[in-house]
Scaffold this motif. Sequence first.
Motif, PDB file in Angstrom:
ATOM      1  N   ASP A   1       0.829  -1.206   0.000  1.00 42.96           N
ATOM      2  CA  ASP A   1       0.000   0.000   0.000  1.00 42.96           C
ATOM      3  C   ASP A   1       0.862   1.254   0.000  1.00 42.96           C
ATOM      4  O   ASP A   1       0.543   2.237  -0.665  1.00 42.96           O
ATOM      5  CB  ASP A   1      -0.928   0.006   1.217  1.00 42.96           C
ATOM      6  CG  ASP A   1      -1.936  -1.135   1.170  1.00 42.96           C
ATOM      7  OD1 ASP A   1      -2.678  -1.220   0.179  1.00 42.96           O
ATOM      8  OD2 ASP A   1      -1.947  -1.945   2.111  1.00 42.96           O
TER       9      ASP A   1
ATOM     10  N   ASP B   1      -5.375   3.643   2.275  1.00 39.85           N
ATOM     11  CA  ASP B   1      -5.268   3.047   0.942  1.00 39.85           C
ATOM     12  C   ASP B   1      -5.884   1.651   0.920  1.00 39.85           C
ATOM     13  O   ASP B   1      -6.594   1.281  -0.018  1.00 39.85           O
ATOM     14  CB  ASP B   1      -3.798   2.966   0.506  1.00 39.85           C
ATOM     15  CG  ASP B   1      -3.161   4.328   0.325  1.00 39.85           C
ATOM     16  OD1 ASP B   1      -3.895   5.314   0.150  1.00 39.85           O
ATOM     17  OD2 ASP B   1      -1.915   4.404   0.361  1.00 39.85           O
ATOM     18  N   CYS B   2      -5.578   0.872   1.952  1.00 37.83           N
ATOM     19  CA  CYS B   2      -6.075  -0.504   2.028  1.00 37.83           C
ATOM     20  C   CYS B   2      -7.600  -0.516   2.123  1.00 37.83           C
ATOM     21  O   CYS B   2      -8.268  -1.306   1.447  1.00 37.83           O
ATOM     22  CB  CYS B   2      -5.452  -1.203   3.235  1.00 37.83           C
ATOM     23  SG  CYS B   2      -5.935  -2.922   3.453  1.00 37.83           S
TER      24      CYS B   2
END
Length: 495
Positions: free
Chosen positions: A209, A480-481
């Motif tokens: 990420d 982001d994940c």
Amino acid sequence: MTKILFVTSEAYPLMKTGGLADVSGSLPIALKALGHDVRILMPAYADTLASLGPLHAHHVPQAHSQLDILEGLLPGSDVPIWLVAHPGTFDRPGNPYLSPEGKSWTDNAERFALLSRVAVEVAMNRVGFRWKPDIVHCNDWQTGLVPALLGDEPKRPATVFTIHNLAYQGNFPRAMFRQLGLPERFWSHHALEFYDQLSFIKGGLVYADRISTVSPTYAREIQGKEFGCGLEGLLAQRQDRLHGILNGIDEQAWDPARDPYLPHPFEASDLSGKTRVKSALQKRSGLAQDAKVAVIALVGRLVQQKGIDLVIDVLPQLLELPLQLVILGSGERKYEHALEQWTRLYPDRIALTLGYDEALAHLIEAGADLFLMPSRFEPCGLNQMYSQRYGAAPIVRSVGGLADTVEDASAENLAAGTASGIAFAEAKHEALLQAVYRALELFHDKPVWEQIQRTGMNKDFSWHKSARQYEAVYALAEQDCQALGHSMLARGALA
């Protein structure tokens, strides 16, 4: 509080071949001090086990072989450490990557693929620890498969991948890709394939990420051809996910006021102890005890990356100057042999110790006036930080972490009170020689020299500042994940 699984192939003091171990042995401690729940996962090498007391073994079911995770604490800390024990895989004495003949172990791909697979099982809470991390922080090629393999897992933790040295990539023949049984879709130049080889490091660079490296300047350099090692295009493509965070140092282990290896303590406000340590270093090294002669030191690997060939090239000119050289390190035999020859010719001017000696390293940093680091590339570097903290002004090539930590003694920086060393631009012996000439001129101007020493000694190279920056990167990785997970769910719903 963030739960962090820190996956590494080495951590000081359990195993060390370079700067990765220093980071792995210090950053988790700094993160825990900030209130985070950090666990280190690394191999159970023979030498590592020999340095620890009894450990609790947790058996991990695996077909046809015995796999255990041994639980303990990182020495000198309260950070839990999990050691992956697998008969015949990690339990070899000596260097973790190289055979006694100095060649890479032929099964390194299998060994570190196993470490990566165990990391995935721990990260997904499938080994019975009842603990699932929010972040999996992977380090260098040995852990590069972790972000790739975790990409297939639903509700996976966020991943961060740190590049400590891009020159080491973990590249293996295509046959190894098949032998490891990796998903066929990974065989693509968009994934793990790199010029018809399997590249472990690309697993981290493509799938993590967030990516970090160990200095801001190096983060910029590896996006260009000179330092990108063939991966510059990928790194430039992911530059919005790439962060340069300067390594810290252990300020308790490297403190001239409290260093048990020094015969005389000293600090920036009183440098008289440093003069006495310099005399002790000269005596220990078989050199004339003369405070007016500059002692120039070099501690590190004797390899081309570190610019040792440049130092050897200028030895005839250096030995015409009023200086002494103290060298500690090991590396390529041709450089060791050349230095041995020069030492035999000038035993009263050059002191050479091949190998590594922790106590001597501290004495050298404290007793030297100047410290040489003419590296061709340097992701971060630690010795230039140690030397500044110990009042030895570094002479460095202005690359990577050296550029980020050493302020050149230009007229402007001297006037501003920020100068802490001597920097030069080109990896050429003429440039190095001119830097030494300039350093000696400064050394003989005592008020100016003491200002440079004190500026370096008062710098903040602590891990606390770096750990705060990693906190910010972890938060971005989690965002982001989560965003990726939502995106995948949306695509699934549309399908």
